[in-house]
Write a protein that holds these residues in place. Sequence first.
Motif, PDB file in Angstrom:
ATOM      1  N   GLN A   1     -12.774  12.109 -29.851  1.00  0.00           N
ATOM      2  CA  GLN A   1     -12.888  11.603 -31.210  1.00  0.00           C
ATOM      3  C   GLN A   1     -14.091  12.219 -31.922  1.00  0.00           C
ATOM      4  OE1 GLN A   1     -10.967   9.384 -33.187  1.00  0.00           O
ATOM      5  NE2 GLN A   1      -9.519  10.024 -31.634  1.00  0.00           N
TER       6      GLN A   1
ATOM      7  N   GLN B   1     -13.296  15.628 -33.142  1.00  0.00           N
ATOM      8  CA  GLN B   1     -12.404  15.651 -34.301  1.00  0.00           C
ATOM      9  C   GLN B   1     -13.191  15.456 -35.598  1.00  0.00           C
ATOM     10  OE1 GLN B   1      -8.987  16.234 -34.031  1.00  0.00           O
ATOM     11  NE2 GLN B   1      -9.562  16.643 -31.919  1.00  0.00           N
ATOM     12  N   GLU B   2     -14.082  14.492 -35.568  1.00  0.00           N
ATOM     13  CA  GLU B   2     -14.906  14.187 -36.739  1.00  0.00           C
ATOM     14  C   GLU B   2     -16.108  13.380 -36.243  1.00  0.00           C
ATOM     15  OE1 GLU B   2     -14.615  11.484 -40.745  1.00  0.00           O
ATOM     16  OE2 GLU B   2     -12.784  12.376 -39.976  1.00  0.00           O
TER      17      GLU B   2
ATOM     18  N   ARG C   1     -16.419   9.559 -36.349  1.00  0.00           N
ATOM     19  CA  ARG C   1     -15.519   8.726 -35.547  1.00  0.00           C
ATOM     20  C   ARG C   1     -16.130   8.302 -34.220  1.00  0.00           C
ATOM     21  NH1 ARG C   1      -9.608  11.565 -35.501  1.00  0.00           N
ATOM     22  NH2 ARG C   1      -9.232  11.647 -37.740  1.00  0.00           N
TER      23      ARG C   1
END
Length: 53
Positions: A21, A24-25, A28
């Motif tokens: 996570q 991904q960003e 997050r």
Amino acid sequence: MNEVTRQAIAVGIGLAFVVWQASQEPGRAFAAILAVAAVGYAIAPIVRDGVAG
């Protein structure tokens, strides 16, 4: 499967989810940590009582 192995697998899966996570960003990561902790608290009684497995 003994308890230590089960816990090690659970921690590894949780950490892998948080790292994924975060990759991904970055925003997050905190939400992922909270989600993993919530799931851990939810299933802890099941694992402790030996129902799961």
